[in-house]
Design an enzyme around this catalytic site. Structure first.
Site, short mmCIF file in Angstrom:
data_model
loop_
_atom_site.label_atom_id
_atom_site.label_comp_id
_atom_site.label_asym_id
_atom_site.label_seq_id
_atom_site.Cartn_x
_atom_site.Cartn_y
_atom_site.Cartn_z
N ASP A 242 -2.56 -5.94 -7.39
CA ASP A 242 -1.61 -7.05 -7.35
C ASP A 242 -1.14 -7.40 -8.75
O ASP A 242 -1.89 -7.98 -9.53
CB ASP A 242 -2.29 -8.26 -6.69
CG ASP A 242 -1.35 -9.43 -6.47
OD1 ASP A 242 -0.17 -9.34 -6.86
OD2 ASP A 242 -1.81 -10.44 -5.91
N HIS A 336 7.32 -5.94 0.38
CA HIS A 336 7.15 -7.01 -0.62
C HIS A 336 7.52 -6.54 -2.03
O HIS A 336 8.21 -7.24 -2.77
CB HIS A 336 5.70 -7.49 -0.58
CG HIS A 336 5.40 -8.64 -1.49
ND1 HIS A 336 5.78 -9.94 -1.21
CD2 HIS A 336 4.75 -8.69 -2.68
CE1 HIS A 336 5.39 -10.73 -2.18
NE2 HIS A 336 4.76 -10.01 -3.09
#
Length: 428
Positions: A242, A336
């Site tokens: 991430d 995303h």
């Protein structure tokens, strides 16, 4: 959770002569550190400040490299923005007490700044120290202060409130708890030792005294330094790498994107930044029902190494046009990572520096866990807002997360020697 990486390096400093400074008990820092050279301990450039000297009868032992790492309180920018991720974090918002105004706020920031300076150097707080961190060094402790929208009315400083601090727009995915959102004052604490972080939290709460009371408080964590074979981009509680595309301090436009210019408006925000803080709950039970392939399609990156589904390594540029044998986009249109790319949002970018959280198990067995999302930018209307609006319109990740609290804070530039954070605002 935009697809941007956290820079691994930070720029700590060393105070000249610091290792020779005598402790309150009369033992030099050099003696307390012991014979680092003969034990093979590498102190590096992070400084060797040590908290709490040992009693004269105790045998001095060197701290590990984790304990000696030190960030500097005084500087152009406040600490806790460009430093690498820390293992432990606390976020806390305060509201000024009834009747407290500009004078009381200035006295509070003066106390807080002095406490932050001492604790970040590995020293005890000036009054009533709890001894929680007695055996530890600075452990990369950073303490950062910010002002919320409501602070300016409470202190009679409405004319100094930045336009960039206007309330964030509502988003369709928001399920915000107002009691855990916003606040007059915001404090971010990070450290690589849990006791050092808690010690700072407790000291600052005690410093608040009757001037301010806690509005909300949240606890977070990241992977501990040294837990992986080599430094790497962090993973979140969904198991995904991430933060691959975070802007980096080495990039020529980094300061322009993240910090208010030296001659920006208002003047007291020069070299400061704006922090958007969100508690994002991850619906892990639903997420973990997906196959790894389905999870990768939601994100647009491989779970194993963070590489884009279009191929290459984690840092290989994503090919948004690549298709498979059937003519389907390899990176789905609602992935995303595709949606959050700066080139898909008019160049909008922000520096993400989050903590994961886990606050127990609900009565129905569902983990209350997710991400304490913290992002930094020179202007949230050009950073966070356009990206979140884009996500709001069709991010494949949206069904698996829930935004439960939100805050926006103006974080002024760093304090010079002899100054406290926010002095230009409160005394200007």
């Amino acid at each position: 959770m935009p697809d941007q990486s956290i820079p691994a390096a930070r720029t700590p400093g060393t105070v000249p002569g610091e290792n020779e400074a005598a402790s309150p008990q009369g033992i030099s820092r050099r003696r307390l550190l012991g014979t680092a050279g003969t034990t093979g301990l590498v102190l590096g450039t992070a400084g060797a400040a040590v908290g709490y000297a040992a009693a004269p009868s105790e045998a001095a032992a060197p701290l590990t490299s984790l304990g000696t790492d030190r960030a500097m309180f005084h500087g152009k920018h406040q600490p806790g923005i460009t430093e690498g991720l820390q293992a432990r974090g606390h976020l806390v918002a305060f509201d000024l007490a009834a009747g407290a105004g500009r004078k009381e706020a200035a006295a509070l920031l003066r106390r807080w700044s002095e406490t932050a300076r001492r604790l970040m150097a590995g020293e005890p707080s000036a009054h009533g120290d709890t001894d929680v961190a007695r055996d530890a060094g600075p452990s990369s402790l950073t303490i950062t202060f910010g002002f919320g929208h409501s602070f300016f009315a409470r202190t009679g400083l409405e004319k100094q409130r930045p336009v960039a601090l206007d309330p964030l727009p509502e988003f369709s995915s928001d399920q915000l708890d107002k009691n855990r959102s916003n606040g007059d004052l915001w404090v971010q604490i990070g450290a690589n030792d849990a006791l050092v972080a808690f010690h700072a939290l407790r000291a600052l709460q005690k410093d608040a005294g009757r001037a301010a009371k806690v509005r909300w408080q949240m606890n977070g964590f990241n992977r501990s330094p040294g837990a992986t074979a080599h430094p790497m981009t962090a993973r979140n509680l969904m198991g995904q790498i991430d933060g691959t595309r975070n802007p980096k301090p080495s990039e020529p436009d980094f300061d322009q994107r993240i910090f208010v210019p030296e001659k920006g408006e208002p003047a007291w925000m020069a070299n400061g930044s704006y922090a958007v803080v969100r508690r994002i709950r991850m619906l892990l039970d639903d997420w973990e029902k997906l196959s790894v392939k389905a999870q990768e399609d939601v994100i647009g990156r491989r779970k194993s190494d963070g590489a884009a589904l279009s191929g290459g390594t984690e840092t290989t540029a994503m090919d948004l046009e690549r298709t498979d044998a059937e003519g389907n986009l390899v990176v789905p249109i609602n992935a995303h990572a595709r949606i959050t790319r700066p080139d898909q949002n008019g160049g909008a970018a922000m520096l993400r520096r989050p903590f994961s959280f886990h606050d127990g198990i609900d009565a129905d067995g569902v983990p209350d866990a997710g991400l304490l999302f913290i992002c930094w930018q020179a202007d949230p209307l050009r950073g966070f807002v356009p990206v979140q609006r884009k996500l709001d319109r069709g991010d494949a990740l949206s069904p698996f997360i829930r935004h439960e609290s939100s805050g926006l804070f103006a974080v002024p530039g760093g304090a010079a020697e002899g100054e406290y954070v926010g002095q230009k605002l409160l005394e200007g």
